[in-house]
Design a protein around this motif. Structure first.
Motif, PDB file in Angstrom:
ATOM      1  N   ALA A   3       0.830  -1.207   0.000  1.00 41.36           N
ATOM      2  CA  ALA A   3       0.000   0.000   0.000  1.00 41.36           C
ATOM      3  C   ALA A   3       0.866   1.259   0.000  1.00 41.36           C
ATOM      4  N   GLY A   4       2.015   1.215   0.656  1.00 39.57           N
ATOM      5  CA  GLY A   4       2.926   2.358   0.692  1.00 39.57           C
ATOM      6  C   GLY A   4       3.487   2.680  -0.682  1.00 39.57           C
ATOM      7  N   MET A   5       3.770   1.669  -1.451  1.00 37.57           N
ATOM      8  CA  MET A   5       4.297   1.872  -2.793  1.00 37.57           C
ATOM      9  C   MET A   5       3.239   2.478  -3.708  1.00 37.57           C
ATOM     10  N   ILE A   6       2.005   2.008  -3.584  1.00 37.72           N
ATOM     11  CA  ILE A   6       0.920   2.560  -4.391  1.00 37.72           C
ATOM     12  C   ILE A   6       0.694   4.022  -4.021  1.00 37.72           C
ATOM     13  N   TRP A   7       0.728   4.336  -2.719  1.00 40.14           N
ATOM     14  CA  TRP A   7       0.543   5.725  -2.284  1.00 40.14           C
ATOM     15  C   TRP A   7       1.675   6.610  -2.804  1.00 40.14           C
ATOM     16  N   ALA A   8       2.919   6.127  -2.771  1.00 36.45           N
ATOM     17  CA  ALA A   8       4.068   6.919  -3.213  1.00 36.45           C
ATOM     18  C   ALA A   8       3.994   7.213  -4.710  1.00 36.45           C
ATOM     19  N   MET A   9       3.346   6.345  -5.485  1.00 35.14           N
ATOM     20  CA  MET A   9       3.227   6.572  -6.916  1.00 35.14           C
ATOM     21  C   MET A   9       2.023   7.434  -7.278  1.00 35.14           C
ATOM     22  N   SER A  10       1.166   7.733  -6.307  1.00 32.48           N
ATOM     23  CA  SER A  10       0.002   8.573  -6.591  1.00 32.48           C
ATOM     24  C   SER A  10       0.413  10.043  -6.563  1.00 32.48           C
ATOM     25  N   LEU A  11      -0.458  10.899  -7.075  1.00 30.70           N
ATOM     26  CA  LEU A  11      -0.168  12.338  -7.115  1.00 30.70           C
ATOM     27  C   LEU A  11       0.053  12.928  -5.719  1.00 30.70           C
ATOM     28  N   PRO A  12      -0.806  12.645  -4.731  1.00 29.25           N
ATOM     29  CA  PRO A  12      -0.520  13.186  -3.390  1.00 29.25           C
ATOM     30  C   PRO A  12       0.805  12.672  -2.825  1.00 29.25           C
ATOM     31  N   GLY A  13       1.143  11.442  -3.161  1.00 32.86           N
ATOM     32  CA  GLY A  13       2.419  10.899  -2.696  1.00 32.86           C
ATOM     33  C   GLY A  13       3.603  11.630  -3.301  1.00 32.86           C
ATOM     34  N   VAL A  14       3.528  11.924  -4.590  1.00 34.55           N
ATOM     35  CA  VAL A  14       4.609  12.641  -5.268  1.00 34.55           C
ATOM     36  C   VAL A  14       4.755  14.043  -4.702  1.00 34.55           C
ATOM     37  N   VAL A  15       3.631  14.732  -4.484  1.00 38.04           N
ATOM     38  CA  VAL A  15       3.679  16.089  -3.935  1.00 38.04           C
ATOM     39  C   VAL A  15       4.251  16.074  -2.524  1.00 38.04           C
ATOM     40  N   THR A  16       3.856  15.103  -1.713  1.00 38.74           N
ATOM     41  CA  THR A  16       4.378  15.002  -0.348  1.00 38.74           C
ATOM     42  C   THR A  16       5.882  14.740  -0.360  1.00 38.74           C
ATOM     43  N   ILE A  17       6.319  13.836  -1.209  1.00 38.38           N
ATOM     44  CA  ILE A  17       7.755  13.540  -1.298  1.00 38.38           C
ATOM     45  C   ILE A  17       8.525  14.767  -1.760  1.00 38.38           C
TER      46      ILE A  17
END
Length: 93
Positions: A3-17
């Motif tokens: 689930a963490g990998m899917i979140w990191a590849m999503s738009l909110p994940g990219v913006v957060t990173i």
């Protein structure tokens, strides 16, 4: 996939990173000049979703490549000598 990998590849994940990396970069390079990498990343992310942003980035790139020359090629009408404390001003006829 986790689930963490899917979140990191999503738009909110990219913006957060990108935000976390911007904060780390800001702390690491407080007094150095130049354009931070995080700023470039956010500009490119914005250009992905907004077409006018891409045009703005291209315009900035072209402006940086142009030479900034003083005067318009005509004989100088105004001269200022800071060391001598004089100024010569010729008005156009």
């Amino acid at each position: 996939m986790a689930a963490g990998m899917i979140w990191a590849m999503s738009l909110p994940g990219v913006v957060t990173i990108l935000f976390v990396l911007a904060v780390i970069e800001w702390v690491a390079r407080r007094k150095k000049g130049g354009t931070p990498l995080a700023t470039i990343s956010f500009d490119e992310l914005g250009a992905t979703f907004e077409g006018a942003k891409r045009d703005e980035l291209e315009h900035r790139k072209e402006e940086r490549q142009r030479r900034d020359e003083e005067g318009d090629g005509a004989p100088p009408r105004t001269r200022i000598d800071l060391d001598g404390g004089t100024a010569v001003i010729k008005l156009p006829e």
